[in-house]
Write a protein that holds these residues in place. Structure first.
Motif, short mmCIF file in Angstrom:
data_model
loop_
_atom_site.label_atom_id
_atom_site.label_comp_id
_atom_site.label_asym_id
_atom_site.label_seq_id
_atom_site.Cartn_x
_atom_site.Cartn_y
_atom_site.Cartn_z
N SER A 169 -3.21 9.97 -19.28
CA SER A 169 -3.25 8.54 -19.42
C SER A 169 -4.19 7.94 -18.51
CB SER A 169 -1.84 8.19 -19.41
OG SER A 169 -1.22 8.39 -17.95
N GLY A 170 -4.59 8.35 -17.59
CA GLY A 170 -5.40 7.45 -16.48
C GLY A 170 -4.51 6.99 -15.45
N LYS A 171 -3.00 7.09 -15.49
CA LYS A 171 -2.28 6.48 -14.32
C LYS A 171 -2.59 6.66 -13.08
CE LYS A 171 1.44 5.95 -17.50
NZ LYS A 171 2.91 6.18 -17.84
N TYR A 172 -3.01 7.83 -12.87
CA TYR A 172 -3.43 8.30 -11.23
C TYR A 172 -4.37 7.74 -11.11
CZ TYR A 172 -4.34 11.70 -7.44
OH TYR A 172 -4.58 12.21 -6.36
N ILE A 173 -5.56 7.73 -11.78
CA ILE A 173 -6.68 7.18 -11.45
C ILE A 173 -6.50 5.46 -11.27
CG2 ILE A 173 -9.08 6.39 -12.18
CD1 ILE A 173 -9.16 9.14 -13.74
N VAL A 174 -6.00 5.00 -12.30
CA VAL A 174 -5.89 3.68 -12.08
C VAL A 174 -4.96 3.12 -10.81
CG1 VAL A 174 -4.35 1.72 -13.11
CG2 VAL A 174 -5.54 3.24 -14.98
N PHE A 175 -3.73 3.85 -10.40
CA PHE A 175 -3.27 3.33 -9.22
C PHE A 175 -4.07 3.82 -7.86
CE2 PHE A 175 0.63 3.56 -11.81
CZ PHE A 175 1.19 2.30 -11.39
N ASN A 176 -4.97 4.80 -8.18
CA ASN A 176 -5.86 5.00 -6.91
C ASN A 176 -6.82 3.76 -6.69
OD1 ASN A 176 -5.95 7.22 -4.97
ND2 ASN A 176 -5.71 8.52 -6.87
N VAL A 177 -7.30 3.34 -7.76
CA VAL A 177 -8.35 2.25 -8.01
C VAL A 177 -7.73 1.13 -7.43
CG1 VAL A 177 -9.65 0.69 -9.33
CG2 VAL A 177 -9.73 3.22 -9.85
N ARG B 292 0.78 -1.39 0.10
CA ARG B 292 0.02 0.03 0.05
C ARG B 292 0.84 1.35 -0.31
NH1 ARG B 292 -3.31 1.45 3.79
NH2 ARG B 292 -4.90 2.11 2.31
N LEU B 293 1.96 1.22 0.73
CA LEU B 293 2.83 2.58 0.74
C LEU B 293 3.30 2.71 -0.50
CD1 LEU B 293 4.40 1.93 4.15
CD2 LEU B 293 3.26 3.64 3.69
N PHE B 294 3.91 1.50 -1.12
CA PHE B 294 4.55 1.47 -2.53
C PHE B 294 3.64 2.17 -3.50
CE2 PHE B 294 5.60 -0.54 -6.80
CZ PHE B 294 6.89 0.25 -6.92
N ILE B 295 2.27 1.89 -3.29
CA ILE B 295 1.23 2.21 -4.50
C ILE B 295 1.06 3.68 -4.18
CG2 ILE B 295 -1.11 2.07 -5.16
CD1 ILE B 295 -1.00 -0.86 -4.60
N GLY B 296 0.98 3.87 -2.82
CA GLY B 296 0.82 5.57 -2.45
C GLY B 296 1.76 6.38 -3.00
N THR B 297 3.22 5.88 -2.97
CA THR B 297 4.32 6.64 -3.26
C THR B 297 4.11 6.83 -4.88
OG1 THR B 297 5.59 5.57 -1.32
CG2 THR B 297 6.99 6.74 -3.35
N GLN C 246 -7.50 1.35 -3.78
CA GLN C 246 -8.77 1.13 -3.09
C GLN C 246 -9.24 -0.43 -3.13
OE1 GLN C 246 -10.11 3.32 -1.34
NE2 GLN C 246 -8.72 4.56 -1.67
N LEU C 247 -9.04 -1.18 -4.28
CA LEU C 247 -9.07 -2.50 -4.43
C LEU C 247 -8.49 -3.38 -3.34
CD1 LEU C 247 -9.39 -3.02 -8.29
CD2 LEU C 247 -11.19 -3.41 -6.62
N VAL C 248 -7.25 -3.00 -3.24
CA VAL C 248 -6.42 -3.81 -2.31
C VAL C 248 -7.03 -3.72 -0.70
CG1 VAL C 248 -4.14 -3.75 -1.09
CG2 VAL C 248 -4.15 -3.64 -3.68
N SER C 249 -7.37 -2.43 -0.50
CA SER C 249 -8.01 -2.03 0.90
C SER C 249 -9.26 -3.02 0.97
CB SER C 249 -8.29 -0.62 1.02
OG SER C 249 -7.18 0.07 1.14
#
Length: 201
Positions: A93-101, A51-56, A104-107
């Protein structure tokens, strides 16, 4: 009953605001983690690290979008201006949205209400750790603690166990956690998990 609780409470006891749902849950969850680790279960932090890695990555993408050197319209592939002339930190490109999704899916799918994930205790016959979860609904005094196997499909996975009790059983009228009572209840739940028959093939 309150007098007996006050006698059991120690000088260095944890104190919560009885009117604050988050304060109560935080103290109880923190104590559960201490109890579980004291029983020989080492915390598995891989999920937290992921989660920290994805958040970074999300932060880096947002910073890149914010400080991209080209000015509009040269940076339109990276920034989208909203009607209030504020800059939205969303990559085209949607990267920001993709990583946020993904975050959220992991959580939602993996963590849910989990307090902690563990490895199996050293020298244990079981090959799976625990997933310890809790719930304390808003406007409720009922705290639910559950323990399940980190790998439910494993042959050594135990059956899930849980209890639901009122937080008033563990706190004095001043909001001091009576750790002896709480440790006893959580310890009994851990023992119940370890004692239940294992799954058959």
């Amino acid at each position: 009953m309150q007098e007996m609780k006050a006698e059991i409470a120690t000088k260095n006891s944890k104190k919560a605001n009885l009117l604050d749902h988050n304060s109560l849950k935080h103290i109880l969850d923190e104590s559960v983690s201490e109890i579980v680790t004291s029983r020989g279960y080492a915390e598995d932090v891989r999920m937290s690290n992921a989660r920290l890695f994805i958040g970074t990555i999300i932060i880096v993408i947002a910073l890149f979008a914010q400080f991209y050197k080209k000015k509009f319209p040269g940076n339109r592939d990276f920034l989208i201006a909203n009607e209030c002339n504020h800059v939205c930190l969303i990559l085209d490109s949607g990267k920001y949205i993709v990583f946020n999704v993904i975050l959220q899916l992991v959580s939602y799918t993996k963590e849910k209400n989990a307090i902690m994930f563990t490895y199996p205790p050293p020298g244990s016959v079981t090959s799976t750790g625990l997933v310890v979860s809790s719930k304390l609904p808003r406007f409720s005094d009922l705290y639910t603690l559950s323990i399940v196997s980190a790998d439910p499909k494993s042959i050594s996975a135990g059956r899930p166990v849980e209890f639901t009790k009122s937080v008033t059983q563990w706190f004095t009228k001043d909001g001091v956690l009576v750790e002896g009572l709480f440790w006893k209840d959580v310890g009994a739940l851990i023992d119940d998990y370890a004692a239940v028959p294992k799954k058959k093939k």
